[in-house]
Design a protein around this motif. Structure first.
Motif, mmCIF file in Angstrom:
data_model
loop_
_atom_site.group_PDB
_atom_site.id
_atom_site.type_symbol
_atom_site.label_atom_id
_atom_site.label_comp_id
_atom_site.label_asym_id
_atom_site.label_seq_id
_atom_site.Cartn_x
_atom_site.Cartn_y
_atom_site.Cartn_z
ATOM 1 N N THR A 3 30.184 22.150 2.098
ATOM 2 C CA THR A 3 29.606 21.463 3.246
ATOM 3 C C THR A 3 29.504 19.954 3.020
ATOM 4 O OG1 THR A 3 28.276 23.450 3.626
ATOM 5 C CG2 THR A 3 27.613 21.454 4.810
ATOM 6 N N LEU A 40 32.574 18.046 4.020
ATOM 7 C CA LEU A 40 32.753 17.986 5.468
ATOM 8 C C LEU A 40 31.791 16.978 6.097
ATOM 9 C CD1 LEU A 40 33.259 21.787 6.163
ATOM 10 C CD2 LEU A 40 35.016 20.005 6.094
ATOM 11 N N ILE A 41 30.586 16.890 5.557
ATOM 12 C CA ILE A 41 29.622 15.906 6.050
ATOM 13 C C ILE A 41 30.097 14.490 5.718
ATOM 14 C CG2 ILE A 41 27.277 15.008 5.698
ATOM 15 C CD1 ILE A 41 26.415 18.003 5.367
ATOM 16 N N GLU A 77 25.845 26.220 7.569
ATOM 17 C CA GLU A 77 25.239 24.917 7.303
ATOM 18 C C GLU A 77 25.750 23.854 8.274
ATOM 19 O OE1 GLU A 77 24.077 25.092 2.556
ATOM 20 O OE2 GLU A 77 25.816 23.912 3.160
ATOM 21 N N MET A 78 27.036 23.885 8.583
ATOM 22 C CA MET A 78 27.605 22.884 9.494
ATOM 23 C C MET A 78 27.170 23.140 10.937
ATOM 24 S SD MET A 78 29.223 20.613 7.739
ATOM 25 C CE MET A 78 30.163 19.737 8.965
ATOM 26 N N PRO A 94 26.719 18.803 16.604
ATOM 27 C CA PRO A 94 27.737 18.775 15.550
ATOM 28 C C PRO A 94 28.819 17.727 15.817
ATOM 29 C CG PRO A 94 27.912 20.775 16.859
ATOM 30 C CD PRO A 94 26.704 20.050 17.339
ATOM 31 N N GLY A 137 32.123 19.477 11.898
ATOM 32 C CA GLY A 137 31.298 20.650 12.195
ATOM 33 C C GLY A 137 31.922 21.533 13.247
#
Length: 174
Positions: free
Chosen positions: A18, A21-22, A58-59, A65, A69
């Motif tokens: 995650t 990706l964040i 989590e996303m 988003p 996400g």
């Protein structure tokens, strides 16, 4: 999860956390994001990129988003690799028990990311399996980082920048 292709498993399998990706939107310019998200789609469909369902959770947790996400939620059914087995998760937590914060009631993706990579390393021994994460700081005595857990499990780790580089070039640093 069809695995009947001659090209499966791919030579490299990246299990994405995650945190990468964040971080994606802050290190990739807006003009490049769509192209890299399309490349991520290709990699998921080929089996070169995967993530456990806890990353999707989590996303999805945020109220609004962003592109990564939305992307991960949209491709959760395209992953060619299964969730890690409970036995593998137990093995990972036996090696790295502080990968989870025992005080928390939330289910974190970290142990599942590590378990998926650990399991894939055993299942596809001809493939190079790596974890892409930005979780590199231990917060002892409460929690160890995903990096430390992967090091203890002998699973290779790359950071967000290497992940983006891999998306663009298809090659990982040695």
């Amino acid at each position: 999860m069809s695995q009947d292709s001659e090209d499966f498993p791919p030579p490299t399998i990246v299990v994405v956390d995650t945190s990468v990706l964040i971080k994606f939107k802050s290190i990739v310019g807006i003009n490049e994001q769509w192209g890299l998200l399309l490349k991520m789609t290709e990699h998921v469909k080929s089996g070169a990129l995967c993530f456990p369902r806890q990353v999707v959770a989590e996303m999805s947790d945020g109220q609004h988003p962003d592109a990564p996400g939305v992307w991960v939620v949209g491709h959760k059914k395209d992953c060619r690799h299964p969730q890690p087995a409970e036995e593998t998760l137990a093995t990972v937590l036996g090696v790295a028990p502080l990968l989870v914060d025992v005080e928390s009631t939330k289910e974190y993706a970290d142990p599942y990311v590590a378990a998926q990579a650990y399991e894939l390393q055993d299942r596809h021994q001809s493939s190079r399996v790596v974890v892409a994460t930005n979780d590199t700081v231990d917060r002892l005595p409460v929690k160890t980082s995903l990096l430390s857990a992967c090091n203890d499990l002998d699973v290779q780790v790359i950071g967000p920048e290497e992940f983006i580089e891999w998306l663009g070039s298809g090659a990982l640093p040695d």
